[in-house]
Design a protein around this motif. Sequence first.
Motif, PDB file in Angstrom:
ATOM      1  N   VAL A 150       0.863  -1.174   0.000  1.00 25.89           N
ATOM      2  CA  VAL A 150       0.000   0.000   0.000  1.00 25.89           C
ATOM      3  C   VAL A 150       0.899   1.222   0.000  1.00 25.89           C
ATOM      4  CG1 VAL A 150      -1.787   1.271   1.216  1.00 25.89           C
ATOM      5  CG2 VAL A 150      -1.801  -1.235   1.249  1.00 25.89           C
ATOM      6  N   VAL A 151       0.713   2.088  -1.016  1.00 26.96           N
ATOM      7  CA  VAL A 151       1.564   3.272  -1.142  1.00 26.96           C
ATOM      8  C   VAL A 151       0.671   4.492  -1.402  1.00 26.96           C
ATOM      9  CG1 VAL A 151       3.534   1.955  -2.017  1.00 26.96           C
ATOM     10  CG2 VAL A 151       1.873   2.906  -3.629  1.00 26.96           C
ATOM     11  N   PRO A 152       1.142   5.685  -1.063  1.00 19.35           N
ATOM     12  CA  PRO A 152       0.340   6.905  -1.312  1.00 19.35           C
ATOM     13  C   PRO A 152       0.437   7.320  -2.780  1.00 19.35           C
ATOM     14  CG  PRO A 152       2.410   7.486  -0.262  1.00 19.35           C
ATOM     15  CD  PRO A 152       2.373   5.994  -0.297  1.00 19.35           C
ATOM     16  N   VAL A 153      -0.517   8.138  -3.167  1.00 17.78           N
ATOM     17  CA  VAL A 153      -0.532   8.653  -4.539  1.00 17.78           C
ATOM     18  C   VAL A 153       0.713   9.513  -4.779  1.00 17.78           C
ATOM     19  CG1 VAL A 153      -1.776  10.160  -6.146  1.00 17.78           C
ATOM     20  CG2 VAL A 153      -3.030   8.591  -4.674  1.00 17.78           C
ATOM     21  N   GLY A 154       1.372   9.306  -5.926  1.00 15.66           N
ATOM     22  CA  GLY A 154       2.556  10.069  -6.283  1.00 15.66           C
ATOM     23  C   GLY A 154       3.856   9.422  -5.875  1.00 15.66           C
ATOM     24  N   ALA A 155       3.807   8.282  -5.189  1.00 10.26           N
ATOM     25  CA  ALA A 155       5.045   7.629  -4.741  1.00 10.26           C
ATOM     26  C   ALA A 155       5.674   6.842  -5.881  1.00 10.26           C
ATOM     27  CB  ALA A 155       4.738   6.707  -3.559  1.00 10.26           C
ATOM     28  N   THR A 157       7.607   3.140  -6.619  1.00  9.53           N
ATOM     29  CA  THR A 157       7.713   1.794  -6.054  1.00  9.53           C
ATOM     30  C   THR A 157       8.535   0.920  -6.979  1.00  9.53           C
ATOM     31  OG1 THR A 157       5.528   2.048  -5.053  1.00  9.53           O
ATOM     32  CG2 THR A 157       6.434  -0.194  -5.197  1.00  9.53           C
ATOM     33  N   THR A 158       9.512   0.154  -6.358  1.00  9.57           N
ATOM     34  CA  THR A 158      10.357  -0.757  -7.137  1.00  9.57           C
ATOM     35  C   THR A 158       9.947  -2.183  -6.835  1.00  9.57           C
ATOM     36  OG1 THR A 158      12.198   0.802  -7.122  1.00  9.57           O
ATOM     37  CG2 THR A 158      12.704  -1.507  -7.612  1.00  9.57           C
ATOM     38  N   PHE A 159       9.722  -2.955  -7.922  1.00  6.56           N
ATOM     39  CA  PHE A 159       9.390  -4.382  -7.806  1.00  6.56           C
ATOM     40  C   PHE A 159      10.543  -5.181  -8.394  1.00  6.56           C
ATOM     41  CE2 PHE A 159       5.405  -2.125  -7.988  1.00  6.56           C
ATOM     42  CZ  PHE A 159       4.609  -2.770  -7.051  1.00  6.56           C
ATOM     43  N   CYS A 160      10.734  -6.400  -7.788  1.00  8.34           N
ATOM     44  CA  CYS A 160      11.747  -7.284  -8.359  1.00  8.34           C
ATOM     45  C   CYS A 160      11.150  -8.678  -8.541  1.00  8.34           C
ATOM     46  CB  CYS A 160      12.992  -7.366  -7.480  1.00  8.34           C
ATOM     47  SG  CYS A 160      12.730  -8.128  -5.869  1.00  8.34           S
ATOM     48  N   SER A 188      17.688 -12.243 -10.492  1.00  7.62           N
ATOM     49  CA  SER A 188      16.798 -11.192 -10.003  1.00  7.62           C
ATOM     50  C   SER A 188      16.787 -10.003 -10.979  1.00  7.62           C
ATOM     51  CB  SER A 188      17.253 -10.716  -8.629  1.00  7.62           C
ATOM     52  OG  SER A 188      16.393  -9.735  -8.144  1.00  7.62           O
ATOM     53  N   TYR A 189      15.542  -9.540 -11.274  1.00  4.87           N
ATOM     54  CA  TYR A 189      15.334  -8.383 -12.167  1.00  4.87           C
ATOM     55  C   TYR A 189      14.385  -7.414 -11.473  1.00  4.87           C
ATOM     56  CZ  TYR A 189      17.317 -11.463 -15.718  1.00  4.87           C
ATOM     57  OH  TYR A 189      18.141 -12.299 -16.418  1.00  4.87           O
ATOM     58  N   ALA A 190      14.628  -6.106 -11.643  1.00  9.43           N
ATOM     59  CA  ALA A 190      13.831  -5.091 -10.929  1.00  9.43           C
ATOM     60  C   ALA A 190      13.302  -4.048 -11.914  1.00  9.43           C
ATOM     61  CB  ALA A 190      14.672  -4.411  -9.858  1.00  9.43           C
ATOM     62  N   THR A 191      12.161  -3.435 -11.541  1.00 10.64           N
ATOM     63  CA  THR A 191      11.569  -2.314 -12.287  1.00 10.64           C
ATOM     64  C   THR A 191      10.975  -1.337 -11.293  1.00 10.64           C
ATOM     65  OG1 THR A 191      10.067  -1.696 -14.061  1.00 10.64           O
ATOM     66  CG2 THR A 191       9.280  -3.354 -12.550  1.00 10.64           C
ATOM     67  N   THR A 192      10.882  -0.049 -11.696  1.00  9.64           N
ATOM     68  CA  THR A 192      10.383   1.006 -10.802  1.00  9.64           C
ATOM     69  C   THR A 192       9.220   1.716 -11.465  1.00  9.64           C
ATOM     70  OG1 THR A 192      12.591   1.314  -9.863  1.00  9.64           O
ATOM     71  CG2 THR A 192      10.977   3.095  -9.544  1.00  9.64           C
ATOM     72  N   VAL A 193       8.108   1.852 -10.727  1.00 11.61           N
ATOM     73  CA  VAL A 193       6.936   2.610 -11.173  1.00 11.61           C
ATOM     74  C   VAL A 193       6.989   3.954 -10.470  1.00 11.61           C
ATOM     75  CG1 VAL A 193       4.443   2.662 -11.352  1.00 11.61           C
ATOM     76  CG2 VAL A 193       5.652   0.466 -11.411  1.00 11.61           C
ATOM     77  N   VAL A 194       6.993   5.060 -11.267  1.00  8.94           N
ATOM     78  CA  VAL A 194       7.162   6.394 -10.698  1.00  8.94           C
ATOM     79  C   VAL A 194       5.842   7.149 -10.752  1.00  8.94           C
ATOM     80  CG1 VAL A 194       9.611   6.454 -11.299  1.00  8.94           C
ATOM     81  CG2 VAL A 194       7.930   7.350 -12.906  1.00  8.94           C
ATOM     82  N   ASN A 195       5.673   8.092  -9.779  1.00 14.25           N
ATOM     83  CA  ASN A 195       4.526   8.998  -9.731  1.00 14.25           C
ATOM     84  C   ASN A 195       3.220   8.249  -9.942  1.00 14.25           C
ATOM     85  OD1 ASN A 195       3.241  11.452  -9.429  1.00 14.25           O
ATOM     86  ND2 ASN A 195       3.479  12.030 -11.583  1.00 14.25           N
ATOM     87  N   GLN A 196       2.955   7.360  -9.071  1.00  8.40           N
ATOM     88  CA  GLN A 196       1.800   6.477  -9.244  1.00  8.40           C
ATOM     89  C   GLN A 196       0.494   7.210  -8.962  1.00  8.40           C
ATOM     90  OE1 GLN A 196       4.412   3.607  -6.808  1.00  8.40           O
ATOM     91  NE2 GLN A 196       2.550   2.501  -7.261  1.00  8.40           N
ATOM     92  N   GLY A 197      -0.515   6.929  -9.804  1.00  9.55           N
ATOM     93  CA  GLY A 197      -1.838   7.469  -9.589  1.00  9.55           C
ATOM     94  C   GLY A 197      -2.697   6.480  -8.824  1.00  9.55           C
ATOM     95  N   LEU A 198      -3.949   6.915  -8.550  1.00 12.98           N
ATOM     96  CA  LEU A 198      -4.857   6.046  -7.816  1.00 12.98           C
ATOM     97  C   LEU A 198      -5.051   4.730  -8.549  1.00 12.98           C
ATOM     98  CD1 LEU A 198      -7.710   8.420  -6.607  1.00 12.98           C
ATOM     99  CD2 LEU A 198      -6.099   7.154  -5.170  1.00 12.98           C
TER     100      LEU A 198
END
Length: 986
Positions: A150-155, A157-160, A188-198
Amino acid sequence: MPHLSVNPSSKPNCSTVWLISVLLGLLAVHTNANDVLTVPQQVSLSTNMDSQQLSISWVAGAATTFDLMILRTELNESVFYETVSVMVSQLSGRHEWNWTSVEPLQCTSLSIKVRSREGQSTSEWSNTEILQGSDLPSEEEWQMFPLDRVVPVGANTTFCCIVKEGEQFGTINYGNTVMNTTRLSRRSYATTVVNQGLSRTSGTNVICYNSFKELKIGAVLFVGYPPLLSDFVCETHDLTSAVCLWNERNTNLNTKTRGTRHTLNNRTFTLSWSRNPKKECRVDHWEGNWTLVAVNPLGQYSLTDSAELSHRVTPVAPENLTSVAHAMNATVLWQWKYDGYSSLALVCQVELTSQGYKTNHTFSGVDLRAVVLPDLYPYEDYSVQVRCGAQQNFWKWGSWSETMSFKSSSIVPEAPDMWVWMNKDYTGQIFWKPLTRRQSRGLMTGYEVTLWSPGESLQHTDILPPDTFAVLVNLTLMATASSDNMVMATVTAKNTEGVSLPASVLIHLRLTDPDPRAVSQAVYTDSGFSLFWQSEVNTTCAYVVEWHNASCKWNCPVDWIKVAPGNTNVSIESANFQPGVRYNFSLYSSSSEAPELLQRWQGYMQELVPSSPVLSLLTTQEDSDILLTWGHIPLVSRRGFLLGYNIYISSGSQLTLLANLSDPGSRSYTVKGLSEGSYKFTVKAYTSAGEDTGATASIMLEPFTDWLILEILASLGVTALFLVIVTFLCYKKRKWVKKAFYPDIPEPKLPGDWSRSQAPLDVKPPHHSLVHMVERPEWDSSKEALVVIPEEDEDEDGQGIGDELVDTDEQTSLRYYNQVVDERPIRPRYPDSSDSSASSLDSARTDVTYTGIHTSGSSFVFQLDPQGSSEGHQPQADPSFCAGGGGGYRPQMQSRVPSDDMGPASPNPFPEPQAASGYKPQSSWQMDSPVDDGEGRSRASSLGSPTSIASTLFLLPDGEDHTEEKRQPSSSAATWLTNLLSSTKP
């Protein structure tokens, strides 16, 4: 750098020894410093996987500055390397430092090392501590981190994604988006989602695929807001309990584990999920102070409120509304839900609605349960609702009650609003406006129209149905019988309750036409037609403004409005007003007498271009002008105030403006000064909106008779003037003209008496008809000429003047068959220097006139002295003159023989005459003009030519002489013109 050399035979140098001692001391200090910096020991690691935080602690004595290095163990890549300042914890006695990783700590193994630092000096690195990740060979299956975050709007997040042993990595998708990835280790592989919306309320899927696009593992991400509360307040409805209200933002986290949890004064309560931001919580007892706290995985928020109960009273909505209605008022009653209101002072608001309009009435009192609503309209539908509040310490209005409807009772209707339109023949219409629902005050049953004469006993009444609002009237009978020319018209309305008061208008039967010039223009604005007029002093009567379509002249449908006394302006607005239609407005005084017309206006709601052109456009030719005439445009087609006319002439497809007539009353225009041809004219009327389409007429401009007569008279006048001038000039120059065109012909001087008998006549040269020759040796042969001795130069006995030779030869004679045709005496003539004449005889057989003496062999030729005969030169007779046998007279039969010298030196100036072979007078004729061959030949003057007595035309010359004539320059005309212009004698 100085070079040191040691000589065994020399003494020790003191400065050198001192320098060496300093260097050794510095080396010892540096070595001691290295011994002071302690290598960190007992390095330990602790993690918080939810916050991805790594806590590192170690023991390093009094050191406070350290170099910290974090590496990805498998690929030996630096993740973090910085110098940090860390104090010793007072609780544990160890140095502690926290580091938050971008990637989840489970993604790969991390190696951590620490060393002490003092300025540029550092200790050795501590032992490497490894934080084991989930990509160890022992964990062979697919894995993904983080799970259900659970993350706030605009954060960000990196997934691997950790790939299973033996398989190949494909892609990581965030929802439907393929993400860019970074390799962290072998698996292991990672990706980052930036400025997340609702995200959706159920979360957004993050999925890991293998190289075959097969879904292997995934995670769910929830993006929302932390709690946010506002407008928190507590109030009471029943004077005992409390109801707390607030507004709350939707967090987008609605599950039990991730949703918002609330507490009120530390008591937890649960709210049903709703998109409505207004929330409320009920408490059984009033506490005075309240604290509201809201918490979810992203944060918490709290609000407080406090108040006394009497200051927060909000009454509930009244219940069970009823009414008692009358024609002009109604009583509204209701009940309360709580008995405690019986002692509560209330203020209540009653909202009354009728025909879409709302009015509010306010009432107050203790235990308020009923109110009376005044000023109602009879037979009107109403709806009502009620709400109340505390009269003391008013907090706010309570809720509205349910709506209750009722209808007021009916009474007799109001008097209708009526008006009269009269034609010029005692016919007209009576109008009245339909009564509204409020004016009818009940169910309408009809109208009653009455006509009666105040001074007579005549009366007529009509009963009309309720949907009739006009009636045609004919007042001819009343006009005949009435002595005061007045008729009273009344209209009454009827409903189920009775008859209204009458409305009346006094009609004047002797109508006069208003002055059409006394009409003003009415201008339409946003508020309608604005009309203004002057008020009479001490006038208390009301006014009536009437309007109708100006194109209507008979039984017109009119509308009107009544204006209260004292007003001097009104704005007329109607849904029936149409663009392009002219309306007439009339102002009447409204009193007990017949209405009197005070003022008139005309106006358009909106002016348009005329819908039709002018009528009957005609063209008439007036000499070189064209008169254009046209008729008027019908009023219904004008659609605006005419400002004038534009006159155009058509040239092909183009119209050229000839004139602008700014007078709307113009009906003609004259186009002046046109030449012959075809013309097309267009006349366009225009208003403030523009021109109409135009009327066109063509005309062929024909030659006009008056101008033709003028041209003829002018031509005749010019010709007459020319003839007068020529006649005048000829008269002034008459002698010269006569000499030039009609010279005197010398007549032969014949001796004796001529008989008129037709017997043969023997013609002998008379003694006084001789030609004397004078020869001058010095005379230029080129200036050879003849001189004829006039009769006046001879003496009475026929002797020549002076010693001149006289030819008296009578041997040769010609016989003529003479017929004398004129007995006129022979008059002497004085020949000029250019010619000489001989006499003419009229003969019955041969009429020949010799108009000159030729310089040929058959002529009398003299060599003339230009100085005259007075110089003593005597002429010599030509021996050949009389030569020849007696064959008759032949002076014209010898042709001129050209010679180089025709002067006195020539032995034979004339050729031998030919034998007589008949009369040929034309054989030796020459042109009258002198000939100069340009080669030194003598100039011979041809002094005349033979002509017939019966004709004034010269006889044709020989071909040779005619050829010479063509070579002669035409000098006669030039000479004549010069003499005419230069002569000064008459």
